[in-house]
Scaffold this active site. Structure first.
Site, PDB file in Angstrom:
ATOM      1  N   CYS A   1     161.427  97.697  15.926  1.00 23.37           N
ATOM      2  CA  CYS A   1     160.796  96.626  15.154  1.00 23.37           C
ATOM      3  C   CYS A   1     160.699  97.003  13.681  1.00 23.37           C
ATOM      4  O   CYS A   1     159.791  97.742  13.276  1.00 23.37           O
ATOM      5  CB  CYS A   1     159.407  96.329  15.728  1.00 23.37           C
ATOM      6  SG  CYS A   1     158.524  95.086  14.782  1.00 23.37           S
TER       7      CYS A   1
ATOM      8  N   CYS B   1     157.474  95.869  11.952  1.00 24.74           N
ATOM      9  CA  CYS B   1     156.277  96.664  12.269  1.00 24.74           C
ATOM     10  C   CYS B   1     156.311  98.035  11.595  1.00 24.74           C
ATOM     11  O   CYS B   1     155.282  98.521  11.138  1.00 24.74           O
ATOM     12  CB  CYS B   1     156.161  96.900  13.779  1.00 24.74           C
ATOM     13  SG  CYS B   1     156.623  95.528  14.811  1.00 24.74           S
ATOM     14  N   ASP B   2     157.475  98.668  11.569  1.00 29.06           N
ATOM     15  CA  ASP B   2     157.530 100.090  11.204  1.00 29.06           C
ATOM     16  C   ASP B   2     158.274 100.397   9.909  1.00 29.06           C
ATOM     17  O   ASP B   2     158.234 101.543   9.443  1.00 29.06           O
ATOM     18  CB  ASP B   2     158.206 100.887  12.348  1.00 29.06           C
ATOM     19  CG  ASP B   2     157.430 100.751  13.646  1.00 29.06           C
ATOM     20  OD1 ASP B   2     156.201 100.616  13.577  1.00 29.06           O
ATOM     21  OD2 ASP B   2     158.057 100.769  14.721  1.00 29.06           O
TER      22      ASP B   2
END
Ligand code: NAP
Length: 305
Positions: free
Chosen positions: A132, A135-136
């Site tokens: 992701c 997200c990261d």
């Protein structure tokens, strides 16, 4: 046991669109979602191909779709569906938050990212291995990243990662990308993006955090090590139908077989969106599937109850 006219499993664009149509038909509607609303949208940065929106953030579009369904009366619950019982007139949906009964059921569970299934992948998950970018990505400011895959997700999310990383190398097993041409053009003209063709990842190595990959150069049949700070894996999706335990017929990959009304072989049970066979896997088609399924679910309920 709580009773509904229509239960929809999945809170992505398909489930939200089905909920909107069902709510407007004044059906008592419940949408079940185990995680974040939006499905794959929740982990997508910019969406540029949803008609009517030149560009919108994935999580924002996912939330707007769900808010729209709730505005017209659809209820939502955060639970994980464990199994379904489709034998009786009322379908039973068994979850970790109780059992629900429904006159009709729409399965709109979408899909989950595939794993590479190589040594080190699980060990370094969250320690340099990610699925992701949204997200990261920000954890990798000025770092060197690798993205594995050659589809829309790999190329689009790879481009997104260049906002943070000093360099993003796409590793693809063939010499041609599968991604849409417009995404390819942007990637090829992005100074921070690089490509390693005809290569696969054999192993992910590190010491606490990812530090290198063992790559297999398929053309020259040669393995070598490449230093990296992080690996983002985008090698396709698998439909989320495991909880059905084979109750509904699927193809080999697990996609549900449905007809043009999104009906499965069980009367009153529908499959829609990415989870069905032959889906074009786009947000635009997912909402169309959801609307279709809800319209025919309403007809089924009117004729049978
Ligand atoms: P995908 O289109 O199935 O592409 C998967 C990629 O991973 C392919 O390039 C494939 O290689 C490669 N791959 C598969 N297994 C591999 C393995 N074991 N090792 C190395 N490489 C492997 O998956 P996706 O990119 O996640 O997209 C899924 C669906 O969502 C698609 O229909 C896509 O169009 C849609 N989507 C659309 C957008 C958008 O419209 N902006 C964004 C994201 C996703 P090969 O090419 O050799 O098969």
């Amino acid at each position: 046991m709580e009773q509904y006219d229509l239960v929809i499993i999945g809170g992505g664009p398909t489930g939200a669109a089905a909920g909107l149509y069902s709510g407007r038909s004044r059906l008592k509607t419940l949408i079940l979602e185990r995680g974040m609303v939006g499905g794959q949208l929740a982990v997508t940065e910019d969406v540029e191909n949803y008609p009517g929106f030149e560009s919108i953030l994935g999580p924002e579009l996912g939330q707007k779709l769900m808010d729209h369904a709730e505005k017209f009366g659809a209820e939502t619950k955060t639970v994980e569906v464990e199994s379904v019982d489709l034998e009786g007139k009322y379908k039973k949906i068994i979850t970790d938050g109780g059992t629900f009964e429904s006159k009709a059921l729409i399965v709109a569970t979408g899909s989950m990212h595939n794993k590479l299934e190589v040594p080190g992948e699980d060990e370094f998950s969250g320690k340099g291995v990610s699925y992701c970018a949204v997200c990261d990505g920000a954890f990798f400011r000025d770092k060197e990243l690798v993205v594995v895959g050659g589809g829309d997700a790999a190329v689009e999310e790879g481009a997104y990662l260049t906002r943070f990383a000093s360099k993003v190398t796409i590793i693809h097993r063939r010499d041609e990308l599968r991604a849409q041409k417009i995404l390819q053009e942007r990637a090829f003209s992005n100074d921070k993006m690089d490509f390693i063709w005809n290569s696969t990842v054999q192993e992910i190595k590190g010491n606490g955090l990812v530090s290198s990959l063992v790559l297999n150069d398929l053309k020259n049949d040669r393995a070598y090590e490449k230093s990296v700070d992080g690996v983002f894996i985008y090698v396709g999706l698998t439909p989320s139908t495991q909880f059905l335990n084979g109750v509904l017929p699927t193809d080999e990959q697990g996609h549900l077989h449905v007809n043009l009304k999104m009906e499965t072989v069980f009367p009153g049970v529908f499959g829609a969106g990415d989870v069905r066979a032959e889906s074009s896997m786009q947000v635009a088609s997912a909402v169309g599937d959801g609307a279709t399924a809800a319209i025919f679910a309403e007809k089924y309920i009117a004729e049978n109850f």
